[in-house]
Write an enzyme that holds these catalytic residues in place. Structure first.
Site, PDB file in Angstrom:
ATOM      1  N   GLU A   1      16.644  32.749  34.484  1.00 16.74           N
ATOM      2  CA  GLU A   1      15.959  34.033  34.275  1.00 16.74           C
ATOM      3  C   GLU A   1      14.615  33.819  33.588  1.00 16.74           C
ATOM      4  OE1 GLU A   1      19.576  35.663  32.422  1.00 16.74           O
ATOM      5  OE2 GLU A   1      19.329  37.371  33.775  1.00 16.74           O
TER       6      GLU A   1
ATOM      7  N   GLU B   1      26.814  33.376  35.760  1.00 19.10           N
ATOM      8  CA  GLU B   1      27.427  34.272  34.777  1.00 19.10           C
ATOM      9  C   GLU B   1      28.780  34.823  35.191  1.00 19.10           C
ATOM     10  OE1 GLU B   1      24.231  34.245  35.569  1.00 19.10           O
ATOM     11  OE2 GLU B   1      22.954  34.585  33.826  1.00 19.10           O
TER      12      GLU B   1
HETATM   13  C1  3H9 Z   1      23.806  33.478  30.365  1.00 18.32           C
HETATM   14  O1  3H9 Z   1      22.900  32.692  30.422  1.00 18.32           O
HETATM   15  C2  3H9 Z   1      23.609  34.956  30.312  1.00 18.32           C
HETATM   16  C3  3H9 Z   1      22.195  35.326  30.568  1.00 18.32           C
HETATM   17  O2  3H9 Z   1      22.127  36.165  31.666  1.00 18.32           O
HETATM   18  C4  3H9 Z   1      21.539  35.914  29.382  1.00 18.32           C
HETATM   19  C5  3H9 Z   1      22.126  37.166  28.866  1.00 18.32           C
HETATM   20  C6  3H9 Z   1      21.438  37.766  27.628  1.00 18.32           C
HETATM   21  N1  3H9 Z   1      26.204  27.576  25.643  1.00 18.32           N
HETATM   22  O3  3H9 Z   1      29.800  21.064  30.330  1.00 18.32           O
HETATM   23  P1  3H9 Z   1      29.455  19.929  29.432  1.00 18.32           P
HETATM   24  C7  3H9 Z   1      28.302  22.908  25.690  1.00 18.32           C
HETATM   25  S1  3H9 Z   1      25.401  32.961  30.322  1.00 18.32           S
HETATM   26  C8  3H9 Z   1      26.825  26.918  24.658  1.00 18.32           C
HETATM   27  O4  3H9 Z   1      30.545  19.060  28.949  1.00 18.32           O
HETATM   28  P2  3H9 Z   1      28.021  18.655  31.585  1.00 18.32           P
HETATM   29  C9  3H9 Z   1      29.704  22.577  26.167  1.00 18.32           C
HETATM   30  O5  3H9 Z   1      30.633  23.445  25.602  1.00 18.32           O
HETATM   31  C10 3H9 Z   1      25.306  31.213  30.411  1.00 18.32           C
HETATM   32  N2  3H9 Z   1      27.356  25.680  24.838  1.00 18.32           N
HETATM   33  O6  3H9 Z   1      28.298  19.009  30.055  1.00 18.32           O
HETATM   34  C11 3H9 Z   1      29.840  21.155  25.675  1.00 18.32           C
HETATM   35  O7  3H9 Z   1      30.142  21.191  24.296  1.00 18.32           O
HETATM   36  P3  3H9 Z   1      31.149  20.119  23.635  1.00 18.32           P
HETATM   37  C12 3H9 Z   1      25.007  30.747  31.773  1.00 18.32           C
HETATM   38  C13 3H9 Z   1      27.231  25.136  26.038  1.00 18.32           C
HETATM   39  O8  3H9 Z   1      26.880  17.740  31.577  1.00 18.32           O
HETATM   40  C14 3H9 Z   1      28.438  20.586  25.835  1.00 18.32           C
HETATM   41  O9  3H9 Z   1      27.566  21.716  25.873  1.00 18.32           O
HETATM   42  N3  3H9 Z   1      25.075  29.312  31.830  1.00 18.32           N
HETATM   43  C15 3H9 Z   1      26.610  25.782  27.087  1.00 18.32           C
HETATM   44  O10 3H9 Z   1      29.280  18.279  32.263  1.00 18.32           O
HETATM   45  C16 3H9 Z   1      28.244  19.788  27.101  1.00 18.32           C
HETATM   46  O11 3H9 Z   1      28.670  20.566  28.202  1.00 18.32           O
HETATM   47  C17 3H9 Z   1      26.218  28.684  32.133  1.00 18.32           C
HETATM   48  O12 3H9 Z   1      27.217  29.290  32.422  1.00 18.32           O
HETATM   49  C18 3H9 Z   1      26.058  27.058  26.855  1.00 18.32           C
HETATM   50  N4  3H9 Z   1      25.418  27.739  27.811  1.00 18.32           N
HETATM   51  O13 3H9 Z   1      27.566  20.041  32.249  1.00 18.32           O
HETATM   52  C19 3H9 Z   1      26.144  27.182  32.114  1.00 18.32           C
HETATM   53  N5  3H9 Z   1      26.667  24.989  28.191  1.00 18.32           N
HETATM   54  O14 3H9 Z   1      30.513  18.784  23.868  1.00 18.32           O
HETATM   55  C20 3H9 Z   1      27.331  26.608  31.403  1.00 18.32           C
HETATM   56  C21 3H9 Z   1      27.288  23.867  27.804  1.00 18.32           C
HETATM   57  O15 3H9 Z   1      31.237  20.552  22.205  1.00 18.32           O
HETATM   58  N6  3H9 Z   1      27.280  25.165  31.286  1.00 18.32           N
HETATM   59  N7  3H9 Z   1      27.648  23.945  26.507  1.00 18.32           N
HETATM   60  O16 3H9 Z   1      32.451  20.280  24.379  1.00 18.32           O
HETATM   61  C22 3H9 Z   1      27.532  24.344  32.309  1.00 18.32           C
HETATM   62  O17 3H9 Z   1      27.766  24.747  33.440  1.00 18.32           O
HETATM   63  C23 3H9 Z   1      27.563  22.876  32.015  1.00 18.32           C
HETATM   64  O18 3H9 Z   1      27.729  22.720  30.631  1.00 18.32           O
HETATM   65  C24 3H9 Z   1      26.297  22.094  32.437  1.00 18.32           C
HETATM   66  C25 3H9 Z   1      26.369  20.646  31.862  1.00 18.32           C
HETATM   67  C26 3H9 Z   1      26.253  22.029  33.963  1.00 18.32           C
HETATM   68  C27 3H9 Z   1      25.062  22.751  31.915  1.00 18.32           C
END
Ligand code: 3H9
Length: 707
Positions: free
Chosen positions: A109, A129
Site C-alpha cells: 500500500e 490481509e
Molecule cells: C497489513 O499490512 C494491514 C495493512 O493493510 C495496514 C492496515 C492499517 N508483523 O515468516 P517468518 C515476524 S497486515 C509482525 O518466519 P520468512 C514473524 O512472526 C500484514 N511480525 O520469515 C517471525 O517472528 P519470529 C500484511 C512479523 O522469511 C519473523 O518476523 N503482511 C510480520 O519465512 C520472521 O518471519 C503479511 O501478512 C509482520 N507483518 O517469511 C505478511 N511478518 O522470528 C506476513 C513477519 O519471532 N509475513 N513477522 O517467529 C509473511 O508472510 C512472512 O513473514 C514473510 C517472511 C514472507 C514476510
C-alpha cells in the site's frame, strides 16, 4: 526520524532506508519516521527525487501484526496509515519505491502511494490481509484496481496470493525490473524521472472499468469466495471494498474500506487467524532446544516401504531436491510403488502443478532398491512399512546394522511406541517419529515424535528439515496416537455415539461441515478406511475398561466388509466416481443394533452434535497438554488445522474453546459427564484454568516463561 529510518543522499537523490528487522514491518514509530524523512528531503533544495528502500532481506512486509491484538484489546489506539500515504503521494518531489523480498499488505500500500515502483526480479508483492481475517486497511483496495485493473485487484485482495515482480511488471504495478544492484538501479531511475510530473495513483481511473463489466466481475468473485473460502468473512469484505473503488471517489472509497477493515479487525475470525499466523511460527520453538542448536546435514535419505505412505514420503524428499533410496522387499512391490509415484506425478502435470521437466528431474532422484547395501551412505531413513510392532523392530534392527553412525532413524508409525521401536537398535538417541499425514506429498502436517531418548540434535534436525520439505513440523510426545490421532479417537467416538443415539449419519457430518470442518467425521472415516481403526481397536481391546460405553456401529460395519470408499460401502455408499450417497441400509441397521443394545433413540440437534464432537477434542487436548505430550495449546491447534481440516478461522480446537469461553465449555463438559458418564470426565487442566479464570493462550504464555 529515529533508528528505524535512515535518510542519506546519493548526490541529488535522497535515499530513505527502512531498517526494522526482521521484515521491516510498519511498527509504531516507523510511519512517523518515514513521514519526517519525506518532509526533510522535500525541504532540501539539493534533492530532486527520493528512493525508499528496505534494509536487510526485504522491503516492507506489512503492518506490524502484533499491534492488531493491542488495538482490539484497547491497549493502544487504532492508528491509520492513510495520512502517511497521502503525505508520500503529495510529495512535491517524486518518490520511487525500490522493492526486494516482499512488499506485502501495508508495504504494498505504501509502495502504491509512491510515484514509481521498481523491483528486483525475485521480489513478490501482494495483499495477503485476508489470510489474517482482515482486508487492506491503508487504501490498498482503492489504489490497487487503479494500477492493475478491477479483476486482478479483486483476486489479489480477496485471495491474498502473492504476485511475482515479473507478473506485477506486466500488470503495470511495477514500472521497472532491476537486475543486479537494486539501489544503484533505483537511484539511476529516480534521476531520470526527476523533474517529470509525479503521477498520483489515486488520481488515475483508466483501469477502473465500466459498471456492466464490474457487475459481472464482482458477482463471479463473490461466488468463488463463497465456494473456495467457505465461511470466511474477510474475502467478501475485500470484494466490497474494491467495489467501492469503482463506485466512489477515492476519499469516500477509503472511508468505506476503513469501515470494512475495522469490522474485520474486531472479528473473532481475524483474532483466530492472527493466532494461527504466530502459532505456525511458534511451533518451531522447542522449550529445551535453542534455535541455534546444531543440526545434522541431511543430503541423502532412504525410505523403507514403497506403499502409499512410503511412496508419498519419497516424493516429499524428491520434491525438495533430496536424493532418496526407496526400498521394498521384492521387485513386484517396488514396481507397484514406483508406478503409483509416476501416476501421482503425471496427475500433478495434468493439473498444471508441476512441469514435465520438473517431474522427470524428481523421478531421477528416487532410486528403487531391494536391499540395505546403499544405506551406509544416507543421513536419514524414514521407515514406512506395515503398522505392526514386530515388523518395525526387525526393520530397525536391520537399519541399526546398515546405517552409518549419526544417521537419523525415523519411523512413520501413527500408533506405535517410538521407545519400543528404538529399543530394537543400539542407538535409541538416533530414533525419532516422523508421522506424515496421508497423502504425504500433499498434507502439510508432520508430527515429529520425541522418544524418551531421542537426541536433541536429531529433534532439531527434523524440525528444521520439515520446513525444507514444505511441511509444518510440530513436536509431540510419545503417547498412543500421539497428539492428532489421540484426540481424533474421542471426536470420532462421539460421532458414532450420536448415530447410535438416533442422529442420522449425514446430519452428523453436515453439522460439522457447517461448523467449518473440511469433512464430517463419518465421511472422513470412510475416506481413510474404517478397517484401520477397527484393527487398532481389536489390538487394544484388552485396555478398555469394563463397563465403560464403547461405540459399536463402525466395528459392525467392518464385520460386514463395509470398510468405506475402498469397498464402495461404509457409512455411505459410493458410486464408481467415489460420490457418496446416504445408505438407508446403514440407518436401519444402526437403529436395530441400538435398540438391541437398549440405547434410547431421540432427536439430536446440530448444536449438540457440534458440542459433543468438538468438546471431545478440547477435553482430550487439555489432557495431552497437562501430560506434556504437546508443548503448547497452539501446537494442538496447528496440528488440527493442518492435519484434520479444522477451520483456520476458528483458530484450532483450543483457541476455539478460549473464544467460546472456558467456563462455558467446562460447564457443558460437566453436563455431558453427568449424562454420559466417565468418558466425559473433565480434564483437570480445563477445570483448573476455568476456576482460575484463565485461558489456554494464557497457559501457553506461562509455560513459555517457565521454560
Ligand atoms: C497489513 O499490512 C494491514 C495493512 O493493510 C495496514 C492496515 C492499517 N508483523 O515468516 P517468518 C515476524 S497486515 C509482525 O518466519 P520468512 C514473524 O512472526 C500484514 N511480525 O520469515 C517471525 O517472528 P519470529 C500484511 C512479523 O522469511 C519473523 O518476523 N503482511 C510480520 O519465512 C520472521 O518471519 C503479511 O501478512 C509482520 N507483518 O517469511 C505478511 N511478518 O522470528 C506476513 C513477519 O519471532 N509475513 N513477522 O517467529 C509473511 O508472510 C512472512 O513473514 C514473510 C517472511 C514472507 C514476510
Amino acid at each position: 526520524m529515529n533508528e528505524l529510518v535512515k535518510l542519506s543522499r546519493e548526490d541529488d537523490v535522497a535515499v530513505i532506508t527502512i531498517d526494522n528487522p526482521p521484515v521491516n514491518a510498519l511498527s509504531p514509530g516507523l510511519p512517523e519516521a518515514i513521514g519526517a524523512a519525506i518532509d526533510e528531503m522535500n525541504a532540501d533544495p539539493a534533492v530532486k527525487a527520493a528512493v525508499v528502500i528496505g534494509a536487510g532481506r526485504t522491503f516492507v512486509a506489512g503492518a506490524d501484526i502484533r499491534e492488531f491484538g493491542k488495538m482490539t484489546s484497547g491497549a493502544t489506539p487504532r492508528r491509520s496509515l492513510l495520512p502517511l500515504l497521502l503525505r508520500i503521494e503529495n510529495s512535491g518531489k517524486p518518490v520511487l519505491m525500490a522493492i526486494h523480498g516482499t512488499a506485502f499488505g501495508g508495504g504494498l500500500e505504501m509502495a502504491m502511494a509512491g510515484h514509481y515502483r521498481v523491483a528486483s526480479p525475485t521480489a513478490q508483492v501482494g495483499q495477503p490481509e485476508v489470510k489474517l481475517g482482515i482486508i487492506p486497511g491503508a487504501g490498498g483496495t482503492q489504489r490497487l484496481p487503479r494500477l492493475v485493473g478491477v479483476t486482478k485487484a479483486v483476486e489479489m485482495c480477496a485471495e491474498g496470493k502473492p504476485v511475482s515482480a515479473r507478473e506485477a511488471a506486466a500488470l503495470g504495478l511495477i514500472d521497472r525490473l532491476i537486475d543486479g544492484d537494486l539501489l544503484a538501479g533505483a537511484v539511476a531511475f529516480a534521476r531520470k524521472i526527476a523533474g517529470n510530473p509525479a503521477p498520483k495513483t489515486r488520481e488515475r481511473s483508466e483501469k477502473l472499468g465500466t459498471a456492466t463489466e464490474n457487475t459481472a466481475i464482482f458477482a463471479a468473485a463473490r461466488d468463488a469466495a463463497r465456494k473456495r473460502q467457505r465461511g470466511l468473512v474477510a474475502p467478501l469484505a475485500a470484494i466490497d471494498a474494491v467495489e467501492a473503488a469503482t463506485q466512489l471517489p477515492f476519499e469516500e472509497g477509503c472511508q468505506a474500506e476503513a469501515k470494512l477493515f475495522n469490522e474485520c479487525l474486531f472479528s473473532d475470525q481475524s483474532k483466530a487467524l492472527i493466532h494461527v499466523f504466530f502459532g505456525e511460527r511458534e511451533v518451531a520453538k522447542i522449550h529445551d532446544i535453542p534455535k541455534e542448536a546444531a543440526v545434522i546435514p541431511v543430503n541423502r535419505v532412504a525410505v523403507v516401504g514403497s506403499g502409499t505412505m512410503g511412496g508419498g514420503i519419497a516424493m516429499v524428499f524428491a520434491n525438495a531436491g533430496i536424493p532418496v533410496l526407496l526400498k521394498d522387499v521384492d521387485e513386484a512391490a517396488l514396481e507397484v510403488g514406483m508406478g503409483k509415484i509416476r501416476k501421482n506425478y503425471a496427475s500433478s502435470v495434468q493439473r498444471g502443478r508441476f512441469t514435465q521437466e520438473f517431474v522427470e528431474e524428481r523421478l531421477r532422484l528416487i532410486t528403487p532398491v531391494l536391499n540395505y547395501d546403499a544405506f551406509s551412505d544416507v543421513d536419514m531413513v524414514v521407515e514406512a512399512v506395515f503398522e505392526g510392532m514386530a515388523l518395525k523392530k526387525t526393520v530397525f534392527a536391520d537399519l541399526d546394522r546398515a546405517c552409518k553412525p549419526g544417521a537419523i532413524l525415523a519411523s512413520n508409525t501413527s500408533t506405535l511406541s517410538i521407545d519400543e521401536i528404538a529399543s530394537a537398535t543400539s542407538r535409541p538417541e538416533a530414533v525419532i517419529g516422523t508421522h506424515f499425514f496421508s497423502p504425504a506429498n500433499v498434507m502439510r502436517l508432520l508430527e515429529i515424535v520425541r522418544g524418551k531418548k531421542s537426541g536433541k540434535e536429531v529433534i532439531a534436525t527434523c524440525m528444521q528439515l520439515s520446513k525444507k520439505l514444505g511441511k509444518i513440523g510440530v513436536l509431540v510426545g510419545n503417547c498412543r496416537g500421539f497428539v492428532g490421532n489421540r484426540m481424533f479417537g474421542p471426536y470420532r467416538r462421539e460421532a458414532q455415539f450420536l448415530v447410535e443415539e438416533g442422529a442420522e449419519v449425514e446430519a452428523v457430518d453436515k453439522a460439522l461441515v457447517e461448523f467449518g470442518n473440511a469433512m464430517g467425521p463419518l465421511a472422513t472415516g470412510d475416506l481413510a478406511g474404517l478397517d484401520v481403526g477397527w484393527r487398532i481397536r481389536k489390538e487394544y481391546r484388552h485396555l478398555e475398561k469394563p463397563g465403560v460405553r464403547q461405540p459399536f456401529a463402525e466395528d459392525r460395519l467392518c464385520e460386514m466388509g463395509r470398510y468405506g470408499q475402498k469397498t464402495m460401502k461404509g457409512w455411505y455408499r459410493y458410486d464408481e466416481n467415489r460420490r457418496a450417497d446416504t445408505d438407508p441400509e446403514v440407518s436401519a441397521l444402526v437403529r436395530k443394533w441400538s435398540e438391541e443394545a437398549g440405547i434410547p433413540q431421540r432427536q439430536i440437534s446440530a448444536a449438540e452434535i457440534v458440542d459433543r464432537c468438538i468438546y471431545a477434542l478440547v477435553n482430550e487436548g487439555a489432557r495431552i497438554l497437562e501430560e506434556g505430550y504437546a508443548q503448547r495449546a497452539v501446537d494442538i491447534d496447528i496440528i488440527y488445522l493442518n492435519g484434520y481440516g479444522f477451520p483456520a478461522y476458528r483458530g484450532g480446537p483450543m483457541w476455539h474453546a478460549d473464544t467460546v469461553g472456558l467456563p462455558r465449555v467446562y460447564e457443558r463438559i460437566c453436563e455431558l459427564h453427568e449424562r454420559h458418564g466417565e468418558l466425559w470426565a473433565p480434564a483437570p487442566l480445563l477445570k483448573r484454568l476455568t476456576e482460575s479464570g484463565k485461558t489456554f493462550a494464557e497457559f501457553d504464555k506461562e509455560q513459555a516463561v517457565a521454560a
